[in-house]
Design a protein around this motif. Structure first.
Motif, PDB file in Angstrom:
ATOM      1  N   ARG A  25      -7.224  80.156 -19.523  1.00 10.38           N
ATOM      2  CA  ARG A  25      -7.659  78.816 -19.135  1.00 10.38           C
ATOM      3  C   ARG A  25      -8.196  78.888 -17.722  1.00 10.38           C
ATOM      4  NH1 ARG A  25      -3.951  74.526 -18.721  1.00 10.38           N
ATOM      5  NH2 ARG A  25      -2.439  76.050 -18.054  1.00 10.38           N
ATOM      6  N   ASN A  26      -9.338  78.266 -17.509  1.00 11.66           N
ATOM      7  CA  ASN A  26      -9.898  78.133 -16.174  1.00 11.66           C
ATOM      8  C   ASN A  26      -9.262  76.880 -15.591  1.00 11.66           C
ATOM      9  OD1 ASN A  26     -11.392  77.666 -13.900  1.00 11.66           O
ATOM     10  ND2 ASN A  26     -13.374  77.926 -14.881  1.00 11.66           N
ATOM     11  N   PRO A  33     -16.314  72.437 -15.605  1.00 11.15           N
ATOM     12  CA  PRO A  33     -15.326  71.882 -16.537  1.00 11.15           C
ATOM     13  C   PRO A  33     -14.202  72.871 -16.834  1.00 11.15           C
ATOM     14  CG  PRO A  33     -17.287  72.597 -17.707  1.00 11.15           C
ATOM     15  CD  PRO A  33     -17.577  72.761 -16.240  1.00 11.15           C
ATOM     16  N   ARG A  34     -13.050  72.322 -17.172  1.00  7.71           N
ATOM     17  CA  ARG A  34     -11.938  73.164 -17.602  1.00  7.71           C
ATOM     18  C   ARG A  34     -12.286  73.712 -18.976  1.00  7.71           C
ATOM     19  NH1 ARG A  34     -11.157  72.764 -12.935  1.00  7.71           N
ATOM     20  NH2 ARG A  34      -9.461  71.640 -11.951  1.00  7.71           N
ATOM     21  N   ARG A  35     -11.943  74.967 -19.210  1.00 14.52           N
ATOM     22  CA  ARG A  35     -12.222  75.573 -20.510  1.00 14.52           C
ATOM     23  C   ARG A  35     -11.128  76.557 -20.840  1.00 14.52           C
ATOM     24  NH1 ARG A  35     -15.477  80.355 -19.380  1.00 14.52           N
ATOM     25  NH2 ARG A  35     -15.733  80.458 -17.147  1.00 14.52           N
ATOM     26  N   SER A  36     -11.070  76.925 -22.119  1.00 10.04           N
ATOM     27  CA  SER A  36     -10.046  77.868 -22.546  1.00 10.04           C
ATOM     28  C   SER A  36     -10.603  78.782 -23.627  1.00 10.04           C
ATOM     29  CB  SER A  36      -8.804  77.130 -23.055  1.00 10.04           C
ATOM     30  OG  SER A  36      -9.134  76.331 -24.155  1.00 10.04           O
ATOM     31  N   LEU A  37      -9.910  79.878 -23.834  1.00  7.95           N
ATOM     32  CA  LEU A  37     -10.296  80.878 -24.825  1.00  7.95           C
ATOM     33  C   LEU A  37      -9.023  81.532 -25.339  1.00  7.95           C
ATOM     34  CD1 LEU A  37     -12.652  82.609 -26.108  1.00  7.95           C
ATOM     35  CD2 LEU A  37     -12.294  84.192 -24.202  1.00  7.95           C
ATOM     36  N   TRP A  87     -15.595  86.358 -18.921  1.00 11.54           N
ATOM     37  CA  TRP A  87     -15.366  84.972 -19.313  1.00 11.54           C
ATOM     38  C   TRP A  87     -15.353  84.051 -18.096  1.00 11.54           C
ATOM     39  CZ3 TRP A  87     -11.131  81.613 -18.546  1.00 11.54           C
ATOM     40  CH2 TRP A  87     -11.166  80.439 -19.303  1.00 11.54           C
ATOM     41  N   SER A 120      -4.173  83.768 -24.344  1.00 11.38           N
ATOM     42  CA  SER A 120      -5.063  82.656 -24.029  1.00 11.38           C
ATOM     43  C   SER A 120      -5.415  82.656 -22.550  1.00 11.38           C
ATOM     44  CB  SER A 120      -4.394  81.322 -24.375  1.00 11.38           C
ATOM     45  OG  SER A 120      -4.057  81.279 -25.735  1.00 11.38           O
ATOM     46  N   SER A 122     -19.434  80.861 -19.296  1.00 14.98           N
ATOM     47  CA  SER A 122     -18.754  80.058 -20.303  1.00 14.98           C
ATOM     48  C   SER A 122     -19.182  80.434 -21.722  1.00 14.98           C
ATOM     49  CB  SER A 122     -19.011  78.571 -20.065  1.00 14.98           C
ATOM     50  OG  SER A 122     -20.396  78.295 -20.168  1.00 14.98           O
ATOM     51  N   ASP A 123     -20.194  81.248 -21.858  1.00 15.59           N
ATOM     52  CA  ASP A 123     -20.673  81.676 -23.175  1.00 15.59           C
ATOM     53  C   ASP A 123     -19.917  82.871 -23.724  1.00 15.59           C
ATOM     54  OD1 ASP A 123     -22.598  79.687 -23.119  1.00 15.59           O
ATOM     55  OD2 ASP A 123     -24.099  81.008 -22.214  1.00 15.59           O
TER      56      ASP A 123
END
Length: 173
Positions: free
Chosen positions: A113-114, A120-124, A163, A111, A167-168
């Motif tokens: 995480r920014n 905004p904070r985001r994760s993948l 990434w 995983s 964000s896409d």
């Protein structure tokens, strides 16, 4: 466990990162090398050992390969540049098998995480299953294991760089 890498990135990535968590299945996380025996059994090889518990070995190798590929060291526990974004990387290894005379295999969920910077904070979260053929010799199994960890680091780097820029971006297939 770290080996020579030929994929050294000539430039430094424009963000910081930290490898926060590396989980390894309990049945293989010990100093002795554990190999699969038959369909459902395992064998602990008392005379064949890692230099330290496997989770430490994997964490060290991942940290080494990430540093070589991204051109900067893991920022965990050190002062960070407040002007840079930060990516947090977590690795959960679900399966780690070594089958003498056949293969070594790793299945991991990792995983991103920014955790710092503008936006905004985001994760993948992504999954990787990597298999490397190996002969029955212990040195071949250990080399295959090292190649699995290196390949996992390559997949993480090939995802985290685009990434962090967009964000896409999604996990590769």
């Amino acid at each position: 466990m770290p080996a020579t890498d030929s994929l050294i990135t000539p430039t430094v990535v424009p963000f910081q990162y930290e490898l926060t968590t590396v989980n390894v299945p309990a049945q293989v996380d010990q100093p002795q090398i554990v190999v699969r025996q038959g369909e459902s059994g395992v064998q602990i090889l008392e005379t064949e050992r890692w230099a330290s518990p496997l989770s430490d070995e994997v964490r060290s190798a991942l940290r080494h390969h990430l540093r070589l590929q991204m051109g900067r060291a893991d920022s965990a526990g050190v002062a960070r540049d407040s002007g840079l974004q930060n990516a947090s990387i977590q690795v959960d290894i679900r399966r780690l098998e070594m089958v003498p005379g056949h293969y070594a295999l790793i299945e991991a969920i990792w995983s991103l995480r920014n955790t710092r910077g503008a936006g905004p904070r985001r994760s993948l979260s992504c999954t990787s299953v990597i298999r490397q053929e190996a002969t029955a010799e212990m040195s071949a199994l250990v080399l295959a294991h090292q190649q699995l960890i290196r390949e996992l680091s390559v997949r993480i780097v090939q995802t985290v760089i685009p990434w962090m820029a967009s964000s896409d971006y999604a996990c590769p297939n």
